[in-house]
Design a protein around this motif. Structure first.
Motif, PDB file in Angstrom:
ATOM      1  N   THR A   1       0.816  -1.225   0.000  1.00  0.00           N
ATOM      2  CA  THR A   1       0.000   0.000   0.000  1.00  0.00           C
ATOM      3  C   THR A   1       0.846   1.270   0.000  1.00  0.00           C
ATOM      4  OG1 THR A   1      -0.196   0.223   2.419  1.00  0.00           O
ATOM      5  CG2 THR A   1      -1.830  -1.185   1.295  1.00  0.00           C
ATOM      6  N   LEU A   2       2.169   1.139   0.101  1.00  0.00           N
ATOM      7  CA  LEU A   2       3.025   2.324   0.160  1.00  0.00           C
ATOM      8  C   LEU A   2       2.725   3.280  -0.985  1.00  0.00           C
ATOM      9  CD1 LEU A   2       6.501   0.872   1.195  1.00  0.00           C
ATOM     10  CD2 LEU A   2       5.198   2.619   2.414  1.00  0.00           C
ATOM     11  N   SER A   3       2.582   4.528  -0.655  1.00  0.00           N
ATOM     12  CA  SER A   3       2.372   5.664  -1.566  1.00  0.00           C
ATOM     13  C   SER A   3       0.998   5.693  -2.223  1.00  0.00           C
ATOM     14  CB  SER A   3       3.475   5.763  -2.623  1.00  0.00           C
ATOM     15  OG  SER A   3       3.265   4.901  -3.708  1.00  0.00           O
ATOM     16  N   THR A   4       0.090   4.824  -1.810  1.00  0.00           N
ATOM     17  CA  THR A   4      -1.273   4.861  -2.350  1.00  0.00           C
ATOM     18  C   THR A   4      -2.130   5.768  -1.475  1.00  0.00           C
ATOM     19  OG1 THR A   4      -2.081   3.000  -1.025  1.00  0.00           O
ATOM     20  CG2 THR A   4      -1.057   2.458  -3.149  1.00  0.00           C
ATOM     21  N   ASP A   5      -3.327   6.096  -1.959  1.00  0.00           N
ATOM     22  CA  ASP A   5      -4.246   6.888  -1.143  1.00  0.00           C
ATOM     23  C   ASP A   5      -4.649   6.138   0.121  1.00  0.00           C
ATOM     24  OD1 ASP A   5      -4.158   9.023  -2.875  1.00  0.00           O
ATOM     25  OD2 ASP A   5      -5.943   8.393  -3.979  1.00  0.00           O
ATOM     26  N   GLY A   6      -4.612   4.823   0.092  1.00  0.00           N
ATOM     27  CA  GLY A   6      -4.950   4.006   1.254  1.00  0.00           C
ATOM     28  C   GLY A   6      -3.728   3.451   1.957  1.00  0.00           C
ATOM     29  N   ASP A   7      -2.619   4.183   1.940  1.00  0.00           N
ATOM     30  CA  ASP A   7      -1.358   3.730   2.539  1.00  0.00           C
ATOM     31  C   ASP A   7      -1.588   3.358   4.002  1.00  0.00           C
ATOM     32  OD1 ASP A   7       1.280   3.481   3.579  1.00  0.00           O
ATOM     33  OD2 ASP A   7       2.021   4.910   2.093  1.00  0.00           O
ATOM     34  N   ARG A   8      -1.281   2.093   4.349  1.00  0.00           N
ATOM     35  CA  ARG A   8      -1.491   1.594   5.708  1.00  0.00           C
ATOM     36  C   ARG A   8      -0.183   1.402   6.469  1.00  0.00           C
ATOM     37  NH1 ARG A   8      -4.055  -3.576   4.357  1.00  0.00           N
ATOM     38  NH2 ARG A   8      -3.858  -3.987   6.569  1.00  0.00           N
ATOM     39  N   LEU A   9       0.942   1.780   5.845  1.00  0.00           N
ATOM     40  CA  LEU A   9       2.242   1.608   6.481  1.00  0.00           C
ATOM     41  C   LEU A   9       2.887   2.951   6.831  1.00  0.00           C
ATOM     42  CD1 LEU A   9       4.579  -0.185   7.419  1.00  0.00           C
ATOM     43  CD2 LEU A   9       5.353  -0.319   5.053  1.00  0.00           C
ATOM     44  N   TRP A  10       2.918   3.876   5.896  1.00  0.00           N
ATOM     45  CA  TRP A  10       3.584   5.165   6.098  1.00  0.00           C
ATOM     46  C   TRP A  10       2.771   6.043   7.052  1.00  0.00           C
ATOM     47  CZ3 TRP A  10       8.376   5.879   4.593  1.00  0.00           C
ATOM     48  CH2 TRP A  10       8.917   7.166   4.653  1.00  0.00           C
ATOM     49  N   PRO A  11       3.407   6.702   8.031  1.00  0.00           N
ATOM     50  CA  PRO A  11       2.676   7.518   9.009  1.00  0.00           C
ATOM     51  C   PRO A  11       2.284   8.895   8.448  1.00  0.00           C
ATOM     52  CG  PRO A  11       5.009   7.562   9.500  1.00  0.00           C
ATOM     53  CD  PRO A  11       4.836   6.613   8.344  1.00  0.00           C
ATOM     54  N   VAL A  12       1.355   8.892   7.514  1.00  0.00           N
ATOM     55  CA  VAL A  12       0.959  10.122   6.815  1.00  0.00           C
ATOM     56  C   VAL A  12       0.288  11.139   7.727  1.00  0.00           C
ATOM     57  CG1 VAL A  12       0.785   9.024   4.550  1.00  0.00           C
ATOM     58  CG2 VAL A  12      -1.208   9.070   6.055  1.00  0.00           C
ATOM     59  N   ASP A  13      -0.160  10.721   8.886  1.00  0.00           N
ATOM     60  CA  ASP A  13      -0.805  11.665   9.796  1.00  0.00           C
ATOM     61  C   ASP A  13       0.190  12.585  10.494  1.00  0.00           C
ATOM     62  OD1 ASP A  13       0.086   9.292  11.026  1.00  0.00           O
ATOM     63  OD2 ASP A  13      -1.266   9.551  12.717  1.00  0.00           O
ATOM     64  N   THR A  14       1.466  12.208  10.550  1.00  0.00           N
ATOM     65  CA  THR A  14       2.451  13.023  11.262  1.00  0.00           C
ATOM     66  C   THR A  14       3.694  13.363  10.439  1.00  0.00           C
ATOM     67  OG1 THR A  14       3.332  10.989  12.246  1.00  0.00           O
ATOM     68  CG2 THR A  14       1.800  12.286  13.590  1.00  0.00           C
ATOM     69  N   TRP A  15       3.831  12.794   9.242  1.00  0.00           N
ATOM     70  CA  TRP A  15       5.013  13.013   8.410  1.00  0.00           C
ATOM     71  C   TRP A  15       4.588  13.282   6.971  1.00  0.00           C
ATOM     72  CZ3 TRP A  15       9.665  13.410  10.718  1.00  0.00           C
ATOM     73  CH2 TRP A  15       9.782  12.902  12.025  1.00  0.00           C
ATOM     74  N   PRO A  16       5.474  13.919   6.183  1.00  0.00           N
ATOM     75  CA  PRO A  16       5.137  14.137   4.770  1.00  0.00           C
ATOM     76  C   PRO A  16       4.823  12.802   4.092  1.00  0.00           C
ATOM     77  CG  PRO A  16       7.116  15.365   5.343  1.00  0.00           C
ATOM     78  CD  PRO A  16       6.789  14.478   6.519  1.00  0.00           C
ATOM     79  N   PRO A  17       3.775  12.776   3.255  1.00  0.00           N
ATOM     80  CA  PRO A  17       3.401  11.513   2.610  1.00  0.00           C
ATOM     81  C   PRO A  17       4.456  11.023   1.635  1.00  0.00           C
ATOM     82  CG  PRO A  17       2.128  13.330   1.715  1.00  0.00           C
ATOM     83  CD  PRO A  17       2.921  13.881   2.860  1.00  0.00           C
ATOM     84  N   LEU A  18       4.509   9.733   1.476  1.00  0.00           N
ATOM     85  CA  LEU A  18       5.374   9.085   0.496  1.00  0.00           C
ATOM     86  C   LEU A  18       4.607   9.072  -0.816  1.00  0.00           C
ATOM     87  CD1 LEU A  18       7.859   7.341  -0.220  1.00  0.00           C
ATOM     88  CD2 LEU A  18       6.614   5.386   0.656  1.00  0.00           C
ATOM     89  N   ARG A  19       5.185   9.644  -1.869  1.00  0.00           N
ATOM     90  CA  ARG A  19       4.504   9.724  -3.160  1.00  0.00           C
ATOM     91  C   ARG A  19       5.455   9.369  -4.293  1.00  0.00           C
ATOM     92  NH1 ARG A  19       0.125   9.014  -1.202  1.00  0.00           N
ATOM     93  NH2 ARG A  19      -1.069  10.709  -0.328  1.00  0.00           N
ATOM     94  N   PHE A  20       4.920   8.676  -5.294  1.00  0.00           N
ATOM     95  CA  PHE A  20       5.680   8.322  -6.493  1.00  0.00           C
ATOM     96  C   PHE A  20       4.972   8.833  -7.734  1.00  0.00           C
ATOM     97  CE2 PHE A  20       7.213   5.045  -3.522  1.00  0.00           C
ATOM     98  CZ  PHE A  20       8.568   5.318  -3.605  1.00  0.00           C
ATOM     99  N   ASP A  21       5.710   8.874  -8.828  1.00  0.00           N
ATOM    100  CA  ASP A  21       5.159   9.361 -10.087  1.00  0.00           C
ATOM    101  C   ASP A  21       4.275   8.332 -10.790  1.00  0.00           C
ATOM    102  OD1 ASP A  21       7.145   7.579 -10.897  1.00  0.00           O
ATOM    103  OD2 ASP A  21       8.249   9.049 -12.092  1.00  0.00           O
ATOM    104  N   ARG A  22       4.200   7.145 -10.242  1.00  0.00           N
ATOM    105  CA  ARG A  22       3.352   6.066 -10.768  1.00  0.00           C
ATOM    106  C   ARG A  22       3.179   5.037  -9.659  1.00  0.00           C
ATOM    107  NH1 ARG A  22       7.886   4.378 -15.108  1.00  0.00           N
ATOM    108  NH2 ARG A  22       9.558   4.876 -13.708  1.00  0.00           N
ATOM    109  N   PRO A  23       2.371   4.009  -9.871  1.00  0.00           N
ATOM    110  CA  PRO A  23       2.199   2.987  -8.821  1.00  0.00           C
ATOM    111  C   PRO A  23       3.535   2.357  -8.404  1.00  0.00           C
ATOM    112  CG  PRO A  23       0.527   2.735 -10.507  1.00  0.00           C
ATOM    113  CD  PRO A  23       1.504   3.755 -11.026  1.00  0.00           C
TER     114      PRO A  23
END
Length: 181
Positions: A24-46
């Protein structure tokens, strides 16, 4: 200077469940990356080999990806970072699953200075929050929640422009292992 930095968490779940978090990394439903407290992990494609992106000012591309098992990223920024970081899974002798993050770097100028002063403490706090999120997703609770050090709270406040010391997190737990040579 060489850096070997490893964080891990052992959870009593099947590897397939933990591996699903990596996917799920870098998806809208990312369940691993702590997007609530850190900048989101994003890629230019899946998520897949060749995908480029990162989080905040940290940039990298996906070097290898074994769905449900591991992903390795090769750094392209910040300046002076020559190396990779990865998430991997392994079964323990007791039948649990270890989710690990490993970062291996050869630091060049200016990272000789910026890594110990800025990047290392922020990285350690982010990874412990990431593993807390994984543990909560997989088990419904976190046995020993990570705590941000006073220094991390100060750095985050300086970077964000917000008042420091508002978080109740105050100490990084001893689940990380690192060596600088």
């Amino acid at each position: 200077m060489r850096v070997w930095n490893r964080h891990h968490r052992i959870v009593d779940v099947a590897q397939e469940r933990a591996g699903a978090l990596i996917d799920t990394l870098s998806t809208d439903g990312d369940r691993l990356w702590p997007v609530d407290t850190w900048p989101p992990l994003r890629f230019d494609r899946p998520l897949g080999v060749g995908a480029g992106g990162g989080h905040g000012p940290v940039r990298y591309h996906v070097e290898s990806y074994d769905p449900g098992r591991s992903v390795r990223f090769r750094f392209s920024a910040p300046r002076g970072f020559d190396g990779f970081h990865e998430f991997t899974l392994r079964a323990t002798e007791g039948g649990e699953t270890e989710l690990a993050h490993l970062m291996v770097l050869r630091l060049r100028h200016p990272a000789w200075f910026t890594y110990p002063l800025l990047w290392r403490p922020m990285h350690d706090a982010l990874l412990e929050d990431c593993l807390d999120r994984a543990e909560r997703e997989l088990t419904g609770t976190v046995a020993k929640p990570a705590r941000w050090s006073l220094y991390v709270r100060l750095l985050r406040s300086l970077i964000s422009g917000k008042r420091p010391f508002r978080s109740s997190k105050n100490k990084v737990p001893p689940t990380s292992t690192m060596a600088i040579r």
